[in-house]
Design a protein around this motif. Structure first.
Motif, PDB file in Angstrom:
ATOM      1  N   GLY A 129       0.793  -1.219   0.000  1.00  6.07           N
ATOM      2  CA  GLY A 129       0.000   0.000   0.000  1.00  6.07           C
ATOM      3  C   GLY A 129       0.821   1.262   0.000  1.00  6.07           C
ATOM      4  O   GLY A 129       2.050   1.246   0.077  1.00  6.07           O
ATOM      5  N   HIS A 130       0.079   2.335  -0.057  1.00  9.31           N
ATOM      6  CA  HIS A 130       0.675   3.661  -0.154  1.00  9.31           C
ATOM      7  C   HIS A 130       1.321   4.087   1.163  1.00  9.31           C
ATOM      8  O   HIS A 130       0.879   3.706   2.242  1.00  9.31           O
ATOM      9  CB  HIS A 130      -0.367   4.679  -0.584  1.00  9.31           C
TER      10      HIS A 130
ATOM     11  N   ALA B  73      -4.593  -4.597  -0.004  1.00  6.14           N
ATOM     12  CA  ALA B  73      -3.924  -3.539  -0.754  1.00  6.14           C
ATOM     13  C   ALA B  73      -4.565  -2.195  -0.405  1.00  6.14           C
ATOM     14  O   ALA B  73      -5.714  -1.940  -0.754  1.00  6.14           O
ATOM     15  CB  ALA B  73      -4.016  -3.795  -2.251  1.00  6.14           C
TER      16      ALA B  73
ATOM     17  N   TRP C  13      -4.784   0.932  -1.515  1.00  6.57           N
ATOM     18  CA  TRP C  13      -4.418   1.356  -2.868  1.00  6.57           C
ATOM     19  C   TRP C  13      -5.552   2.122  -3.521  1.00  6.57           C
ATOM     20  O   TRP C  13      -6.704   1.700  -3.485  1.00  6.57           O
ATOM     21  CB  TRP C  13      -4.098   0.097  -3.660  1.00  6.57           C
TER      22      TRP C  13
ATOM     23  N   SER D 254       6.209  -1.198  -6.779  1.00  5.46           N
ATOM     24  CA  SER D 254       5.068  -0.378  -6.375  1.00  5.46           C
ATOM     25  C   SER D 254       3.890  -1.234  -5.909  1.00  5.46           C
ATOM     26  O   SER D 254       3.829  -2.446  -6.119  1.00  5.46           O
ATOM     27  CB  SER D 254       4.612   0.493  -7.542  1.00  5.46           C
ATOM     28  N   THR D 255       2.926  -0.554  -5.304  1.00 10.08           N
ATOM     29  CA  THR D 255       1.686  -1.212  -4.911  1.00 10.08           C
ATOM     30  C   THR D 255       0.985  -1.798  -6.135  1.00 10.08           C
ATOM     31  O   THR D 255       0.529  -2.944  -6.105  1.00 10.08           O
ATOM     32  CB  THR D 255       0.766  -0.210  -4.187  1.00 10.08           C
ATOM     33  N   ALA D 256       0.911  -1.028  -7.214  1.00  9.28           N
ATOM     34  CA  ALA D 256       0.248  -1.507  -8.432  1.00  9.28           C
ATOM     35  C   ALA D 256       0.906  -2.784  -8.948  1.00  9.28           C
ATOM     36  O   ALA D 256       0.210  -3.741  -9.322  1.00  9.28           O
ATOM     37  CB  ALA D 256       0.274  -0.423  -9.506  1.00  9.28           C
TER      38      ALA D 256
ATOM     39  N   TRP E  54      -9.634   0.987   0.378  1.00 10.49           N
ATOM     40  CA  TRP E  54      -9.586   2.404   0.008  1.00 10.49           C
ATOM     41  C   TRP E  54     -10.972   2.991   0.260  1.00 10.49           C
ATOM     42  O   TRP E  54     -11.765   3.193  -0.660  1.00 10.49           O
ATOM     43  CB  TRP E  54      -9.159   2.575  -1.458  1.00 10.49           C
TER      44      TRP E  54
ATOM     45  N   ARG F 140      -4.374  10.342  -1.141  1.00  6.92           N
ATOM     46  CA  ARG F 140      -2.924  10.320  -0.936  1.00  6.92           C
ATOM     47  C   ARG F 140      -2.443  11.728  -0.682  1.00  6.92           C
ATOM     48  O   ARG F 140      -3.001  12.690  -1.193  1.00  6.92           O
ATOM     49  CB  ARG F 140      -2.227   9.742  -2.162  1.00  6.92           C
TER      50      ARG F 140
END
Length: 160
Positions: free
Chosen positions: A8-9, A121, A123, A132-134, A151, A157
């Motif tokens: 995740g972010h 995730a 995300w 990256s998360t993606a 999310w 973000r």
């Protein structure tokens, strides 16, 4: 015992942090504490997930992307949380990289995916590069690992 991982972010707004914490706690309640959480302990999503797993009575396993990850990738304001979670981990796997970089993050994410049966995730659905998360979400889906997108409405973000 369910084995859950996280990706995740890192940079989330303060309001989003509260939303994500509540959502992770709610989703982990489904498992009744019978869970092992696997996290790289990156600031943001990873540490929130790790803390939520422990608060739910689960066990924590950590995969660090590099030997000098703490020194180079964890901001000063996040060190106390990082250190506390690391101390509470049942196991710690450190990837063979000296310093954190995209390839180290990819390797750590792949190690997480190789040890779990379900991925959370945190995300927003945006793209990203190596590690990256993606990329991690795509890799999980390619492996047939179920992915829970976390999310909640109103999440954002932080712009850096």
């Amino acid at each position: 015992m369910a084995r859950l991982g996280v990706t995740g972010h890192i940079h989330l707004t303060a309001d989003t942090v509260d939303l994500i914490r509540r959502e992770l706690s709610t989703r982990l309640q489904r498992y009744g504490g019978d869970v092992v959480g696997v996290s790289c302990l990156a600031p943001g999503a990873d540490t929130m997930f790790a803390a939520a797993v422990l608060a739910a009575g689960g066990r924590l396993e950590v995969v660090l992307p590099a030997r000098r990850y703490r020194d180079h990738a964890v901001p000063a304001e996040a060190l106390d949380v990082f250190d506390e979670l690391l101390a509470r981990a049942e196991t710690v796997q450190v990837m063979s990289y000296e310093d954190p970089a995209a390839d180290a993050y990819r390797a750590a994410n792949e190690a997480v995916l190789g040890s779990i049966e379900h991925l959370f995730a945190v995300w927003d659905g945006g793209g990203g590069g190596t590690g990256s998360t993606a990329e991690t979400v795509k890799s999980a889906r390619d492996r047939g690992i179920p992915v829970d997108i976390v999310w909640p409405a109103g999440s954002r973000r932080e712009v850096k």
